[in-house]
Design an enzyme around this catalytic site. Structure first.
Site, short mmCIF file in Angstrom:
data_model
loop_
_atom_site.label_atom_id
_atom_site.label_comp_id
_atom_site.label_asym_id
_atom_site.label_seq_id
_atom_site.Cartn_x
_atom_site.Cartn_y
_atom_site.Cartn_z
N THR A 1 4.20 2.77 5.19
CA THR A 1 3.37 2.16 5.59
C THR A 1 2.10 3.00 6.72
O THR A 1 2.75 3.95 7.26
CB THR A 1 2.99 0.74 5.59
OG1 THR A 1 1.57 1.03 6.14
CG2 THR A 1 4.19 0.82 7.53
N ASP B 1 0.02 2.45 8.20
CA ASP B 1 -0.67 1.66 9.28
C ASP B 1 0.79 1.91 10.83
O ASP B 1 -0.06 1.54 11.86
CB ASP B 1 -0.51 0.16 9.07
CG ASP B 1 -1.76 -0.51 8.12
OD1 ASP B 1 -2.83 0.48 7.91
OD2 ASP B 1 -1.25 -0.88 7.79
N ARG C 1 1.37 -5.15 -4.81
CA ARG C 1 1.22 -5.93 -4.00
C ARG C 1 1.35 -7.13 -5.28
O ARG C 1 0.38 -7.64 -5.71
CB ARG C 1 0.16 -6.09 -3.56
CG ARG C 1 -0.27 -5.38 -2.57
CD ARG C 1 -1.53 -5.55 -1.62
NE ARG C 1 -1.82 -4.71 -0.89
CZ ARG C 1 -1.78 -4.02 0.11
NH1 ARG C 1 -0.71 -3.85 0.83
NH2 ARG C 1 -2.16 -2.83 0.98
N GLY D 1 -6.18 -0.15 9.12
CA GLY D 1 -6.26 -0.97 9.93
C GLY D 1 -6.63 -2.26 9.98
O GLY D 1 -7.71 -2.25 10.69
N ARG D 2 -6.01 -2.35 9.55
CA ARG D 2 -6.74 -4.31 8.97
C ARG D 2 -6.09 -5.35 10.61
O ARG D 2 -7.33 -5.76 10.85
CB ARG D 2 -6.40 -5.52 8.02
CG ARG D 2 -7.32 -4.94 7.14
CD ARG D 2 -6.68 -6.01 5.78
NE ARG D 2 -5.09 -5.90 5.20
CZ ARG D 2 -4.83 -5.40 3.71
NH1 ARG D 2 -5.46 -5.44 2.77
NH2 ARG D 2 -3.68 -5.20 4.01
N ASP E 1 2.77 -0.20 12.13
CA ASP E 1 2.45 -1.21 12.72
C ASP E 1 3.72 -1.96 12.89
O ASP E 1 3.95 -3.50 12.23
CB ASP E 1 1.31 -1.94 12.29
CG ASP E 1 1.14 -2.80 10.51
OD1 ASP E 1 2.06 -1.67 10.00
OD2 ASP E 1 1.00 -3.62 10.10
N ASP F 1 5.47 -4.62 5.70
CA ASP F 1 5.78 -5.97 6.48
C ASP F 1 5.27 -6.97 5.13
O ASP F 1 6.90 -7.99 5.05
CB ASP F 1 5.34 -6.77 7.24
CG ASP F 1 3.85 -6.41 7.82
OD1 ASP F 1 3.22 -6.32 6.61
OD2 ASP F 1 2.82 -7.25 8.59
N GLY G 1 0.59 -1.09 -0.10
CA GLY G 1 0.09 0.33 -0.20
C GLY G 1 0.89 1.43 0.49
O GLY G 1 1.74 1.65 0.52
N GLN H 1 -6.81 8.14 3.52
CA GLN H 1 -6.49 8.26 4.23
C GLN H 1 -4.84 7.92 3.85
O GLN H 1 -3.79 8.29 4.64
CB GLN H 1 -6.51 7.56 5.09
CG GLN H 1 -7.62 7.49 5.76
CD GLN H 1 -8.31 6.49 6.94
OE1 GLN H 1 -7.92 6.08 8.03
NE2 GLN H 1 -8.87 5.85 6.07
O1 F6P Z 1 -1.31 -1.67 4.51
C1 F6P Z 1 -1.68 0.25 4.57
C2 F6P Z 1 -3.25 -0.29 4.17
O2 F6P Z 1 -3.45 0.83 3.75
C3 F6P Z 1 -4.20 -1.12 5.25
O3 F6P Z 1 -4.10 -0.19 6.43
C4 F6P Z 1 -5.04 -1.55 4.36
O4 F6P Z 1 -6.28 -2.63 5.21
C5 F6P Z 1 -5.21 -2.14 3.76
O5 F6P Z 1 -3.28 -1.53 2.96
C6 F6P Z 1 -5.86 -1.94 2.22
O6 F6P Z 1 -5.03 -2.36 0.57
P1 F6P Z 1 -5.71 -2.00 -0.72
O7 F6P Z 1 -5.55 -1.07 -0.88
O8 F6P Z 1 -4.50 -3.01 -1.82
O9 F6P Z 1 -7.33 -2.40 -0.53
#
Ligand code: F6P
Length: 326
Positions: free
Chosen positions: A129, A131, A75, A174-175, A133, A106, A14, A258
């Site tokens: 990131t 997040d 990804r 924030g998954r 995290d 990560d 992301g 965000q």
């Molecule tokens: O890892 C960053 C993040 O923004 C997370 O907070 C969120 O859950 C995820 O990426 C969303 O990813 P995507 O844009 O691939 O749906």
């Protein structure tokens, strides 16, 4: 130790505000150390499909303030296979790349760790990131900007919530981590904050809302991380509806806004400092590590640790945030 003459830089996973400032820092630091830079497009996908172009100081002019990433991000499932990584390695050799700087979270470091282990290829990671995290750094690049984006959105939502005596359930990203929810919840005076790291009993949620709703202000804000134990905002809304049938409860999912926007000064400075240290670290033989900042000191953390360990969560801060908003 063989001298590094050429490095590749990529952004993966992301995107996060400040990634461009990090790319700029990597390119300019490399130039300072007489190292050439290839920009790899779309993360690990660009390694496998050989999409790499030289990045000069000129190419990173005027990007420090821009959100997103000029290198694009992805990804990449192919990179999870040994064949994919083998092809990536062949392309790195073909382009005479001696080392890599990878910017991401990560998932990005899991890939970086593998090419280090399988091929002994030098990689240094930068924590990028929203997040926050990642173990091994107090702050990740993009987190501060994302929190500020959420706070400015919640301030606006509070205006309309107050005018209409409504309860708003605001879902933030924030998954698996509640750092954005906690900090933005505290900064915006949310009545309740729901995060994946700690359990919140339904009766606690209800009590906080009852305390928050009164004659002076008959509105309330609940901030919920998308990975909370109850799920996202839609699920939390159902619970709130059951207990507050007389209230008009609304949901606002902030989503990908965000991840965008101009990086804050904090993120630009963090990205610039860490970007420089990543390149310097490579020249000094660092590899298989993420470069972070802890208590304002530069720290290199092995990818193994950065991936496996969890950054500790400040539960006390959450309690204080809720006491103060009551
Ligand atoms: O890892 C960053 C993040 O923004 C997370 O907070 C969120 O859950 C995820 O990426 C969303 O990813 P995507 O844009 O691939 O749906």
């Amino acid at each position: 130790m063989t001298a590094i003459k050429k490095i590749g830089v990529l952004t993966s996973g992301g995107d996060a505000p400040g990634m461009n400032a990090a790319i700029r820092a990597v390119v300019k630091a490399a130039s300072h150390f007489n190292i050439e830079v290839l920009g790899v497009q779309k993360g690990y996908y660009g390694l496998i499909h050989d999409i790499m172009t030289p990045l000069s100081n000129q190419a990173v002019y005027n990007i420090i303030h821009r959100g997103g990433t000029i290198l694009k991000s992805a990804r990449c499932l192919e990179f999870k296979t040994p064949e994919g990584r083998q092809t990536a390695m062949e392309n790195l050799k073909k382009n005479e790349v001696d080392a890599l700087v990878v910017i991401g979270g990560d998932g990005t470091f899991t890939g970086a760790r593998l090419i280090g282990k399988e091929f002994g290829f030098p990689v240094v990671g930068l924590p990028g990131t929203i997040d926050n995290d990642l173990y091994g750094t107090d702050y990740t690049i993009g987190y501060d900007t994302a929190v500020n984006t959420v706070v400015s959105a919640v301030d606006k939502i509070r205006d309309t919530a107050h005018s209409h005596d409504r309860i708003f359930i605001v879902e933030v990203m924030g998954r698996d981590a509640g750092f954005i929810a906690l900090r933005s919840g505290m900064a915006s005076g949310a009545e309740k904050i729901l995060i994946p790291e700690t359990k919140t009993y339904v009766n606690e949620l209800i009590e906080s809302l009852k305390t928050g709703l009164n004659e002076e202000d008959n509105s309330a804000i609940v901030i919920v991380a998308e990975g909370s134990e109850y799920g996202g905002a839609m699920e939390v809304k159902k619970i709130v509806n059951d207990h507050f049938p007389d209230y008009d409860t609304r949901v606002s999912i902030l989503g990908h806004m965000q991840r965008g926007g101009a990086p804050s000064a904090f993120d630009r400075v963090l990205a610039s400092g860490l970007g420089f240290q990543a390149v310097k670290g490579l020249t000094e033989g660092q590899h298989g590590v993420m470069v972070g900042s802890i208590n304002r000191k530069i720290v290199f953390t092995p990818f193994d640790k950065a991936i496996k360990y969890h950054k500790s969560f400040n539960v006390e801060l959450k309690n204080i945030a809720e006491i103060l908003s009551a």
